[in-house]
Design an enzyme around this catalytic site. Sequence first.
Site, short mmCIF file in Angstrom:
data_model
loop_
_atom_site.label_atom_id
_atom_site.label_comp_id
_atom_site.label_asym_id
_atom_site.label_seq_id
_atom_site.Cartn_x
_atom_site.Cartn_y
_atom_site.Cartn_z
N CYS A 530 -5.66 -6.53 4.23
CA CYS A 530 -4.70 -6.99 5.26
C CYS A 530 -5.46 -7.47 6.49
CB CYS A 530 -3.70 -5.90 5.60
SG CYS A 530 -4.44 -4.33 6.00
N GLU A 573 -1.92 -10.95 4.01
CA GLU A 573 -2.59 -10.17 2.96
C GLU A 573 -3.41 -11.14 2.11
OE1 GLU A 573 -2.35 -6.82 2.31
OE2 GLU A 573 -0.83 -6.35 3.82
C1 LIG Z 1 -2.51 -0.80 3.27
S1 LIG Z 1 -1.90 0.77 2.79
C2 LIG Z 1 -1.58 0.47 1.09
C3 LIG Z 1 -0.69 1.48 0.41
C4 LIG Z 1 -0.15 1.09 -0.94
N1 LIG Z 1 -1.15 0.51 -1.78
C5 LIG Z 1 1.05 0.18 -0.80
O1 LIG Z 1 0.96 -1.00 -1.15
O2 LIG Z 1 2.08 0.66 -0.34
C6 LIG Z 1 -3.33 1.72 2.87
C7 LIG Z 1 -3.14 3.16 2.44
O3 LIG Z 1 -4.43 3.76 2.46
C8 LIG Z 1 -4.32 5.08 2.91
N2 LIG Z 1 -5.69 5.43 3.35
C9 LIG Z 1 -6.29 5.18 4.53
N3 LIG Z 1 -7.58 5.58 4.50
C10 LIG Z 1 -7.78 6.09 3.25
C11 LIG Z 1 -8.90 6.68 2.61
N4 LIG Z 1 -10.06 6.81 3.24
N5 LIG Z 1 -8.75 7.13 1.36
C12 LIG Z 1 -7.56 7.01 0.72
N6 LIG Z 1 -6.46 6.46 1.27
C13 LIG Z 1 -6.57 6.00 2.52
C14 LIG Z 1 -3.26 5.02 3.98
O4 LIG Z 1 -2.68 6.29 4.18
C15 LIG Z 1 -2.28 4.02 3.36
O5 LIG Z 1 -1.33 4.69 2.58
#
Ligand SMILES: C[S@@+](CC[C@H](N)C(=O)[O-])C[C@H]1O[C@@H](n2cnc3c(N)ncnc32)[C@H](O)[C@@H]1O
Length: 610
Positions: A530, A573
């Site tokens: 993003c 995106e």
């Molecule tokens: C851009 S969102 C995408 C979520 C999902 N793929 C969607 O399309 O709804 C990024 C996600 O990564 C999680 N996140 C952030 N840092 C992370 C990390 N170090 N390890 C795992 N998840 C993480 C956030 O909580 C969030 O839910």
Amino acid sequence: MENTDIIEDTTIVSIKSLDSVASEVKMGTSETTEPEGGIQYRLRIKNIPRFASVKMMKDLLAKNGCEQVKIQKSPKWDYCFATLKTEEQQLYVMDKLKGVKLKNKELLVRIDNVTEKDRQALFDKRNNEKQQNIEQSGIQKSPEEMLADQVTPLHIYEYQAQLELKQSGIIKSLETFRDKMKELYKNQYHHSSWLLKEFDFKLPLDLNPMIHSPVLKGYRNKCEFTAGLNLKGEKTVGFLLGAYKDGLNTVLEPDNSIHVSDVAKKIAKAIQSYIRQSLYDVYDRRTKQGNWRQITVRSQQCGDVMIIIQIHPQGLSKEQIDLEKATLLEFLKTFAKKENFNLISLIVQMYDGVSNGMSEDPFECLFGTPFIHEEMMNCRFRISPRAFFQTNTAAAELLYQKCGNIIKEIYESKDFSESPTLIDMCCGTGTIGIALSKNLGTIIKGVIGIELCEEAIEDAKINASLNGIDNVEYILGPVEKNLFALSKFNNETSGTAVAIVDPPRAGVHKNVIKALRKCRAIEHFIYISCDHNAAIQNFIDICRPTNNNFPGIPFKPVKAVGVDLFPHAKHVELIIEFCRNRENSEIQLSDVPRMYASQDIESKGSNFTI
Ligand SMILES: C[S@@+](CC[C@H](N)C(=O)[O-])C[C@H]1O[C@@H](n2cnc3c(N)ncnc32)[C@H](O)[C@@H]1O
């Protein structure tokens, strides 16, 4: 909506006592309590690299016996602030940091306390500067126009022109990536013929035309409104005009904000009228007085609405708080009925800290369920208040469909003996893995999802069963600390895997890239970014030549496409498909495009720049 460069760690301020001195230092355990006497006991730590992150500083402090100190650091600073609750703690940390080095440079630590008066004076100074800048710029814009420029900076362009701007931003990032790759593969052209190929825009991959958002107005399903004062000093629910760091503290109604849905606007207006009649003030971030703080509205495409109201409890008794909750509940239930929207969840959060946004403090569900649902890709998803969900459902559906089509193409075009497991990295509420599993049928054997947010993982588990997907495993925690999910595929019998990496703006930790490179079972993966500019380093590490630090066969980009989830805003995106770069034989002269052929490839390649 918030835009802060300063990365602030707002965890509790407490120091682990390692010796007798420390044991005398009594630390509070809550960040939420204001420092005594209005003084912020602050240390300015100098001589640190600009790239040092808050986490790096916290780790360094912890290594030196000072744990969970609040750190403020902007990526542009070669210093940071460490804030302590008492003078004793401050002196303790100062003592512990004596002679400590970071990257061979000794830290310079000095006391840099801030009184409440200083803080307010700084705020006023910035406010004046900002106003002067606006006046000097000679651009006469109404506050509403300034807000529109801030929250939807591309609103002045036709949609087609917005898409062109975003596409050229993507091209710029991919060019930077390409140029860096050319440098890294300078003497290894036999491993990088993909860099010589000319696709569209002279990029080393196919860049497809941008996928449009099907909705251009009111597309946001989540809006975070601030409670504050408008220019006339009236209590208002809307967006903060400017940033607090610039000394701006005015809130304007979202009436003209093109990306906010009608229902969210109506709710903001209704709560504004409620707050205007309330005896309690809006929270003032300058003076830290007042109670009403933030209103989050989640209004899903399927009709479900969640409202979260954040209140500072200062000066309120338990009875007053209980009465306020009961009155609010009645007011919003009646309003939902009158306006005919589906209020599924009404939540209140009491929060007495100084940072903005959603805090870790508990939520209290006053009405309905503590979650709502959304429907997309023939699936139904539960969403908890803290869980991430794509803010433009209709466009997110196109994003997921595109990822599905890429996987379908890969696995239908080749003779794969078995279906892959989909590793959904940063899976949120499980949307991608579940939607693709359901829509691609037997092409996907199973799903492994990894996610940091506990509530989102709970949602993902429920969502899998809601949608009849049973071959799933969800792992709670940061991806970079759960790389066993990839390494277990290195076993000969573990089958193949395809990954989708969908991280937050900053991208993923480089250990995740290393693990992807090392994972023998992964031949293809999809990266969804993003913030394509911030992700360039990840792209480089994915494709860079093999070395001790980045082992494993590198990947190469195959195709990319932008999906516009944020009309009128700058973000977009970007999906990039990567596949393993298995070329290890020298390229033929005939493979080299004419523009490079004039150079002497035979002359050992040392001067040959791709
Ligand atoms: C851009 S969102 C995408 C979520 C999902 N793929 C969607 O399309 O709804 C990024 C996600 O990564 C999680 N996140 C952030 N840092 C992370 C990390 N170090 N390890 C795992 N998840 C993480 C956030 O909580 C969030 O839910």
